[in-house]
Design a protein around this motif. Structure first.
Motif, mmCIF file in Angstrom:
data_model
loop_
_atom_site.group_PDB
_atom_site.id
_atom_site.type_symbol
_atom_site.label_atom_id
_atom_site.label_comp_id
_atom_site.label_asym_id
_atom_site.label_seq_id
_atom_site.Cartn_x
_atom_site.Cartn_y
_atom_site.Cartn_z
ATOM 1 N N ASN A 82 -2.531 0.097 5.238
ATOM 2 C CA ASN A 82 -1.865 -1.195 5.058
ATOM 3 C C ASN A 82 -0.994 -1.206 3.818
ATOM 4 O OD1 ASN A 82 -2.761 -2.234 7.304
ATOM 5 N ND2 ASN A 82 -4.308 -3.589 6.441
ATOM 6 N N LEU B 169 4.872 -13.297 9.661
ATOM 7 C CA LEU B 169 3.906 -12.463 8.928
ATOM 8 C C LEU B 169 2.797 -13.289 8.272
ATOM 9 C CD1 LEU B 169 6.591 -10.246 7.184
ATOM 10 C CD2 LEU B 169 4.975 -9.422 8.915
ATOM 11 N N GLN C 33 8.724 -9.102 -2.408
ATOM 12 C CA GLN C 33 8.492 -7.763 -1.836
ATOM 13 C C GLN C 33 9.824 -7.047 -1.570
ATOM 14 O OE1 GLN C 33 5.910 -5.927 -1.193
ATOM 15 N NE2 GLN C 33 4.175 -7.333 -1.496
ATOM 16 N N ARG D 104 6.648 -2.859 6.790
ATOM 17 C CA ARG D 104 6.509 -3.879 7.833
ATOM 18 C C ARG D 104 7.273 -5.136 7.459
ATOM 19 N NH1 ARG D 104 1.121 -4.433 7.749
ATOM 20 N NH2 ARG D 104 1.391 -6.678 8.011
ATOM 21 N N TYR D 105 7.143 -5.553 6.186
ATOM 22 C CA TYR D 105 7.845 -6.756 5.732
ATOM 23 C C TYR D 105 9.351 -6.564 5.888
ATOM 24 C CZ TYR D 105 3.428 -8.162 3.502
ATOM 25 O OH TYR D 105 2.139 -8.521 3.259
ATOM 26 N N ALA E 289 2.766 -1.979 4.355
ATOM 27 C CA ALA E 289 3.017 -3.421 4.228
ATOM 28 C C ALA E 289 4.488 -3.652 3.873
ATOM 29 C CB ALA E 289 2.112 -4.031 3.168
#
Length: 309
Positions: free
Chosen positions: A3, A28, A38, A10-11, A7
């Motif tokens: 993760n 999300l 992020q 993915r974001y 992460a």
């Protein structure tokens, strides 16, 4: 864990897909400000802007395009790693669902399941017995992992993993007048009481087609979808029924019944088919069991070979 690695990726991929930080944040389930931070962090790390910000949303920069390509391939790799690790776990636990015709119940299925679960004790089986048409429907509708059907139709959604030739034979008691013959025709069998499979089943259709080709009309004393009933029927009155050898395996082994090959070519083309859904990914356990079952079937091809077994 993974993760942490993905992460950020993915974001980023979500923002690129939605072209909106707000919509990506909703999908999300994180705060919009956290998502902005992020993305900012990624941009600082690479020292290039990944998005152009507009009042209406965001647009990938050319650096963002390059980054997206790599992000997607990294995410796929993480997925692959995860599925391989899951696969290792998959043979330690899980359930394999099977819908099967009754003829495999006597010998093949219980033996294959027992031997497989000795190797993989964490795997359990959920088995439903039904007619071929229902077996095919269960696979088509995704209600079962594996279908074992008689002479299944070719369909776009179905994948035939393997077929095994399983000719229909004339089953009769060992004391039957025809029991010693090397083969008989369907016409010869008509001199005796006959038990046939139920109408519209795969094996019945095959027999009806063969009778039509031979120009004969059978008048069965009994029609039934129960193998057990047909096997008992031939024990009593010089009756004859038409089944695969597997259906009456134990009685044949014990020598109480005899299987006489049938001359009519059509009934010898019968197959038992292992089918799965064409677009559904099977669990590792189900894949492995299918391979195992195919091996067990090959070992069964010659009933005399493993008589001591």
């Amino acid at each position: 864990g993974t993760n942490m690695i993905n992460a950020g990726l993915r974001y980023f991929a979500a923002v690129a897909r939605h072209r909106s930080i707000r919509e990506a944040a909703e999908e999300l389930h994180i705060a919009q400000s956290a998502l902005s931070r992020q993305i900012q962090k990624l941009e600082d790390e690479f020292g290039v802007p990944l998005f152009h910000r507009h009042p209406r949303g965001v647009e990938l920069t050319s650096a963002g395009e390059i980054f997206l390509r790599h992000a997607r391939s990294s995410l796929r790799q993480v997925e692959r790693v995860r599925s391989e690790l899951d696969a290792l776990k998959g043979l330690r636990r899980g359930t394999v669902t099977i819908q099967s015709i009754e003829s495999l119940v006597q010998h093949l299925l219980p033996r294959a399941i027992a031997r497989f679960s000795k190797r993989h004790p964490g795997i359990s089986f959920d088995v439903t017995i039904d007619g071929s048409d229902h077996v095919v429907a269960a696979v088509r509708e995704g209600r079962t992992d594996i279908g074992l059907a008689f002479y299944s139709p070719a369909e776009r959604d179905l994948l035939t993993v393997f077929k095994m030739r399983e000719p229909l034979v004339a089953l009769m008691s060992a004391g039957h007048p025809l029991a010693k013959k090397p083969r008989i025709s369907l016409a010869e069998s008509m001199a005796y009481p006959i038990a046939l499979p139920a109408k519209n089943t795969g094996s019945r259709i095959l027999i009806d087609v063969a009778c039509k080709a031979a120009g004969i009309a059978m008048a069965p004393v009994l029609e039934s979808n129960s193998i057990q009933l047909k096997v008992h029927f031939v024990h009593v009155n010089y009756g004859i029924t038409f089944l695969s050898r597997l259906s009456a395996w134990d009685s044949l082994r014990a020598g109480e019944l005899v299987a006489v090959p049938i001359r009519d070519r059509i009934v010898n083309s019968a197959t038992i088919d292992a089918i799965t859904h064409a677009s559904r990914q099977l669990s590792v356990a189900a894949e492995e069991f299918l391979r195992f079952l195919q091996g067990e079937l090959q070992n069964l091809r010659d009933p005399t070979a493993n008589a001591a077994d």
